[in-house]
Design a protein around this motif. Structure first.
Motif, PDB file in Angstrom:
ATOM      1  N   GLU A  94      -4.853  27.567 -46.458  1.00 24.67           N
ATOM      2  CA  GLU A  94      -3.779  28.482 -46.874  1.00 24.67           C
ATOM      3  C   GLU A  94      -2.560  28.086 -46.134  1.00 24.67           C
ATOM      4  O   GLU A  94      -2.429  27.960 -45.148  1.00 24.67           O
ATOM      5  CB  GLU A  94      -4.199  29.889 -46.310  1.00 24.67           C
ATOM      6  N   ALA A 101       4.923  33.376 -50.191  1.00 28.13           N
ATOM      7  CA  ALA A 101       3.828  33.956 -49.767  1.00 28.13           C
ATOM      8  C   ALA A 101       2.700  32.867 -49.620  1.00 28.13           C
ATOM      9  O   ALA A 101       2.776  31.570 -49.792  1.00 28.13           O
ATOM     10  CB  ALA A 101       3.394  34.797 -50.852  1.00 28.13           C
ATOM     11  N   VAL A 123      -0.557  30.842 -50.112  1.00 22.28           N
ATOM     12  CA  VAL A 123      -1.240  30.653 -51.580  1.00 22.28           C
ATOM     13  C   VAL A 123      -2.165  29.599 -51.006  1.00 22.28           C
ATOM     14  O   VAL A 123      -2.094  28.563 -50.303  1.00 22.28           O
ATOM     15  CB  VAL A 123      -0.461  30.116 -52.560  1.00 22.28           C
ATOM     16  N   LEU A 152      -1.748  35.674 -56.238  1.00 25.17           N
ATOM     17  CA  LEU A 152      -1.672  36.674 -55.275  1.00 25.17           C
ATOM     18  C   LEU A 152      -2.297  37.718 -55.438  1.00 25.17           C
ATOM     19  O   LEU A 152      -2.526  38.120 -56.580  1.00 25.17           O
ATOM     20  CB  LEU A 152      -0.181  36.630 -54.883  1.00 25.17           C
ATOM     21  N   SER A 173       0.200  41.584 -52.224  1.00 24.65           N
ATOM     22  CA  SER A 173       1.173  40.205 -51.848  1.00 24.65           C
ATOM     23  C   SER A 173       2.296  39.891 -53.118  1.00 24.65           C
ATOM     24  O   SER A 173       3.467  39.552 -52.756  1.00 24.65           O
ATOM     25  CB  SER A 173       0.369  39.082 -51.631  1.00 24.65           C
ATOM     26  N   ARG A 174       1.902  40.166 -54.125  1.00 24.02           N
ATOM     27  CA  ARG A 174       2.813  39.876 -55.419  1.00 24.02           C
ATOM     28  C   ARG A 174       3.815  40.996 -55.246  1.00 24.02           C
ATOM     29  O   ARG A 174       4.933  40.561 -55.324  1.00 24.02           O
ATOM     30  CB  ARG A 174       2.151  40.158 -56.605  1.00 24.02           C
TER      31      ARG A 174
END
Length: 213
Positions: free
Chosen positions: A117, A130, A132, A178, A182-183
């Motif tokens: 991650e 973000a 991922v 996401l 988070s999106r």
């Protein structure tokens, strides 16, 4: 620094790749545009070795360089074809520069394989980032601009770049990987920072033009 161009080790390579100097600037598409959401077509056999394909690669290198990106897919400049370019540090002391057409990602056996991650962004989602999950190793098989077979292998951050760009050519954005929360956060970041990102891109393009009249 260890440098690989088209997957092959080289002694040195210019900080600004030669493709940048040959390219014409193209606008980078943004999230919400339809071209980013449909699977791209294959590069046809008759397109390999053509000036048009070589020019597209040059243009993509310029757009990527101006936007300070590590990779750029063709649909990010509005061209619906399976092709991406890259100029990416791997986080392990290596730099990888090149392009690949009709890439196929070797899908690893994820059983027992740890996903890494890390923070990821996208030139088509300007200003946002973000965390991922991606595999730490990736292999992409395809062809160079002349139709010669090509295998590109990546570790660490470059592996992430390869997976990200292949996703683009399938119509997938990192936002799709996401959670809903988070999106939404990434899209808020884009709204807040987009103007500043574009100001920096304009400044970089102007500096590049002044340095190469």
């Amino acid at each position: 620094m260890n440098v690989r161009v088209q997957g092959r080790p080289v002694g040195t390579h210019p900080t600004v790749p030669p493709e940048v100097g040959r390219g014409a600037m193209r606008r980078i598409t943004e999230v919400g545009e339809e071209v980013l959401r449909r699977p791209c077509r294959e590069v046809a056999a008759t397109e390999f070795g053509t000036p048009e394909l070589a020019a597209l690669i040059d243009d993509m290198f310029l757009a990527m360089h101006v936007a300070e990106g590590a990779g750029l897919a063709a649909n990010q400049v509005g061209v619906d074809v399976r092709l991406f370019v890259f100029d990416c540090l791997d986080g392990l002391g290596g730099r990888h520069v090149g392009h690949i057409a009709n890439p196929v990602l070797d899908v690893p056996d994820l059983a027992g394989r740890r996903l890494i991650e890390d923070v990821e962004g996208c030139l088509s989602v300007p200003g946002a980032s973000a965390v991922v999950p991606r595999t730490a190793h990736a292999v992409v098989r395809g062809f160079d601009k002349d139709g010669a077979p090509l295998v590109i292998e990546g570790e660490d951050y470059f592996a992430r770049c390869l997976q990200h760009e292949v996703d683009h050519l399938s119509g997938t954005l990192y936002l799709d990987r996401l959670s809903k929360r988070s999106r939404k956060d990434a899209l808020r970041q884009m709204e807040d920072r987009r103007a500043g990102v574009f100001e920096r891109r304009v400044m970089r393009q102007e500096r590049l033009a002044a340095a190469n009249p």
